[in-house]
Design a protein around this motif. Sequence first.
Motif, mmCIF file in Angstrom:
data_model
loop_
_atom_site.group_PDB
_atom_site.id
_atom_site.type_symbol
_atom_site.label_atom_id
_atom_site.label_comp_id
_atom_site.label_asym_id
_atom_site.label_seq_id
_atom_site.Cartn_x
_atom_site.Cartn_y
_atom_site.Cartn_z
ATOM 1 N N VAL A 155 0.899 -12.761 22.671
ATOM 2 C CA VAL A 155 1.762 -11.612 22.418
ATOM 3 C C VAL A 155 3.080 -12.085 21.797
ATOM 4 O O VAL A 155 3.557 -11.508 20.821
ATOM 5 N N LYS A 156 3.648 -13.161 22.328
ATOM 6 C CA LYS A 156 4.901 -13.699 21.777
ATOM 7 C C LYS A 156 4.737 -14.065 20.306
ATOM 8 O O LYS A 156 5.593 -13.737 19.481
ATOM 9 N N LYS A 157 3.659 -14.742 19.982
ATOM 10 C CA LYS A 157 3.434 -15.186 18.600
ATOM 11 C C LYS A 157 3.323 -13.987 17.663
ATOM 12 O O LYS A 157 4.000 -13.921 16.633
ATOM 13 N N THR A 158 2.495 -13.030 18.012
ATOM 14 C CA THR A 158 2.278 -11.885 17.124
ATOM 15 C C THR A 158 3.471 -10.938 17.120
ATOM 16 O O THR A 158 3.735 -10.293 16.107
ATOM 17 N N PHE A 159 4.196 -10.878 18.229
ATOM 18 C CA PHE A 159 5.415 -10.061 18.254
ATOM 19 C C PHE A 159 6.423 -10.625 17.256
ATOM 20 O O PHE A 159 7.029 -9.877 16.481
ATOM 21 N N GLY A 160 6.581 -11.935 17.274
ATOM 22 C CA GLY A 160 7.507 -12.572 16.345
ATOM 23 C C GLY A 160 7.135 -12.321 14.894
ATOM 24 O O GLY A 160 8.000 -12.068 14.048
ATOM 25 N N GLU A 161 5.848 -12.378 14.609
ATOM 26 C CA GLU A 161 5.380 -12.123 13.245
ATOM 27 C C GLU A 161 5.625 -10.671 12.843
ATOM 28 O O GLU A 161 6.052 -10.387 11.718
ATOM 29 N N ALA A 162 5.370 -9.749 13.758
ATOM 30 C CA ALA A 162 5.614 -8.330 13.465
ATOM 31 C C ALA A 162 7.109 -8.072 13.294
ATOM 32 O O ALA A 162 7.522 -7.362 12.364
ATOM 33 N N ALA A 163 7.919 -8.649 14.165
ATOM 34 C CA ALA A 163 9.368 -8.471 14.063
ATOM 35 C C ALA A 163 9.896 -9.005 12.735
ATOM 36 O O ALA A 163 10.800 -8.405 12.136
ATOM 37 N N ALA A 164 9.323 -10.095 12.266
ATOM 38 C CA ALA A 164 9.757 -10.670 10.984
ATOM 39 C C ALA A 164 9.483 -9.719 9.824
ATOM 40 O O ALA A 164 10.281 -9.640 8.877
ATOM 41 N N THR A 165 8.379 -8.970 9.887
ATOM 42 C CA THR A 165 8.095 -8.015 8.808
ATOM 43 C C THR A 165 9.093 -6.861 8.835
ATOM 44 O O THR A 165 9.517 -6.388 7.785
ATOM 45 N N CYS A 166 9.466 -6.438 10.022
ATOM 46 C CA CYS A 166 10.472 -5.373 10.147
ATOM 47 C C CYS A 166 11.809 -5.859 9.591
ATOM 48 O O CYS A 166 12.458 -5.163 8.810
ATOM 49 N N LYS A 167 12.200 -7.056 10.010
ATOM 50 C CA LYS A 167 13.479 -7.619 9.582
ATOM 51 C C LYS A 167 13.544 -7.787 8.073
ATOM 52 O O LYS A 167 14.569 -7.491 7.446
ATOM 53 N N ALA A 168 12.456 -8.229 7.469
ATOM 54 C CA ALA A 168 12.452 -8.439 6.017
ATOM 55 C C ALA A 168 12.752 -7.137 5.277
ATOM 56 O O ALA A 168 13.559 -7.116 4.335
ATOM 57 N N THR A 213 -2.148 -8.010 22.583
ATOM 58 C CA THR A 213 -1.833 -7.431 23.890
ATOM 59 C C THR A 213 -3.097 -7.158 24.694
ATOM 60 O O THR A 213 -3.063 -7.203 25.927
ATOM 61 N N ARG A 214 -4.196 -6.904 24.008
ATOM 62 C CA ARG A 214 -5.465 -6.659 24.720
ATOM 63 C C ARG A 214 -6.004 -7.913 25.393
ATOM 64 O O ARG A 214 -6.832 -7.819 26.292
ATOM 65 N N THR A 215 -5.536 -9.096 24.974
ATOM 66 C CA THR A 215 -5.986 -10.338 25.612
ATOM 67 C C THR A 215 -5.292 -10.572 26.941
ATOM 68 O O THR A 215 -5.783 -11.334 27.762
ATOM 69 N N GLY A 216 -4.116 -9.969 27.120
ATOM 70 C CA GLY A 216 -3.339 -10.193 28.328
ATOM 71 C C GLY A 216 -2.630 -11.540 28.336
ATOM 72 O O GLY A 216 -2.036 -11.921 29.338
ATOM 73 N N GLY A 241 11.600 -12.166 28.041
ATOM 74 C CA GLY A 241 11.778 -12.460 29.460
ATOM 75 C C GLY A 241 12.833 -11.623 30.156
ATOM 76 O O GLY A 241 13.213 -11.919 31.286
ATOM 77 N N ARG A 242 13.281 -10.560 29.514
ATOM 78 C CA ARG A 242 14.279 -9.689 30.145
ATOM 79 C C ARG A 242 13.657 -8.791 31.200
ATOM 80 O O ARG A 242 14.341 -8.321 32.101
ATOM 81 N N VAL A 243 12.363 -8.522 31.053
ATOM 82 C CA VAL A 243 11.596 -7.796 32.068
ATOM 83 C C VAL A 243 10.288 -8.550 32.267
ATOM 84 O O VAL A 243 9.830 -9.254 31.358
ATOM 85 N N PRO A 244 9.686 -8.425 33.439
ATOM 86 C CA PRO A 244 8.428 -9.137 33.684
ATOM 87 C C PRO A 244 7.328 -8.668 32.723
ATOM 88 O O PRO A 244 7.263 -7.492 32.353
ATOM 89 N N PHE A 245 6.473 -9.600 32.325
ATOM 90 C CA PHE A 245 5.344 -9.258 31.459
ATOM 91 C C PHE A 245 4.336 -8.441 32.233
ATOM 92 O O PHE A 245 3.909 -8.807 33.320
ATOM 93 N N ASP A 246 3.974 -7.317 31.697
ATOM 94 C CA ASP A 246 2.945 -6.439 32.255
ATOM 95 C C ASP A 246 1.976 -6.167 31.116
ATOM 96 O O ASP A 246 2.299 -5.433 30.168
ATOM 97 N N ALA A 247 0.806 -6.757 31.192
ATOM 98 C CA ALA A 247 -0.161 -6.676 30.102
ATOM 99 C C ALA A 247 -0.522 -5.231 29.772
ATOM 100 O O ALA A 247 -0.662 -4.874 28.595
ATOM 101 N N LYS A 248 -0.671 -4.392 30.767
ATOM 102 C CA LYS A 248 -1.045 -2.990 30.541
ATOM 103 C C LYS A 248 0.073 -2.240 29.820
ATOM 104 O O LYS A 248 -0.185 -1.478 28.878
ATOM 105 N N VAL A 249 1.298 -2.453 30.244
ATOM 106 C CA VAL A 249 2.440 -1.801 29.603
ATOM 107 C C VAL A 249 2.572 -2.286 28.162
ATOM 108 O O VAL A 249 2.812 -1.495 27.245
ATOM 109 N N GLN A 290 0.179 -3.422 26.259
ATOM 110 C CA GLN A 290 -0.947 -2.860 25.504
ATOM 111 C C GLN A 290 -0.695 -1.387 25.166
ATOM 112 O O GLN A 290 -0.925 -0.962 24.031
ATOM 113 N N ASP A 291 -0.218 -0.620 26.127
ATOM 114 C CA ASP A 291 0.061 0.804 25.878
ATOM 115 C C ASP A 291 1.120 0.972 24.788
ATOM 116 O O ASP A 291 0.978 1.798 23.888
#
Length: 147
Positions: free
Chosen positions: A127-140, A119-122, A52-60, A62-63
């Motif tokens: 996006v929040k759920k999958t971002f958290g899961e991806a971030a957890a793999t990086c952190k591990a 991200t393709r769903t908009g 929530g630090r910047v507004p959600f923009d689905a296209k951005v 997704q890119d």
Amino acid sequence: MKLPVLVAAVTLVVSGAAHAQFQKPEDAVKYRQGAFTVLGAHFSRIGAMVQGRVPFDAKVAQDNAAIVATLSKLPWAGFTPDTEKIKSRTKPEAWMEMDKVRAGADKMMKAVADLEAATRTGNLDAVKKTFGEAAATCKACHDAYRE
């Protein structure tokens, strides 16, 4: 030229060079560090929206997710045996547990692919759920193998 097409073109050229033998071990280290740096920059742009630090923009989102998905495949070519003694932020344990590092890389690439699909769903919640899961793999991996 659209950004994902440009990224794909650059990736083909760069990954082809990466799979070739690096001239020096230092080149392999620079390659993997560069790939991680750019990947992190684009991943952080999605993170800023998720937090929530910047507004959600689905296209951005997704890119950036498309770039992250592409880049997530690149750094691993730079983990060559001759780079073990080169000073970097990689802990010595990584070299002794490279099978685990590779398994973590596979898990991260899968999580990033899921993020890209979300991200393709908009849908910000997806996006929040999958971002958290991806971030957890990086952190591990960072927790276990990065100084």
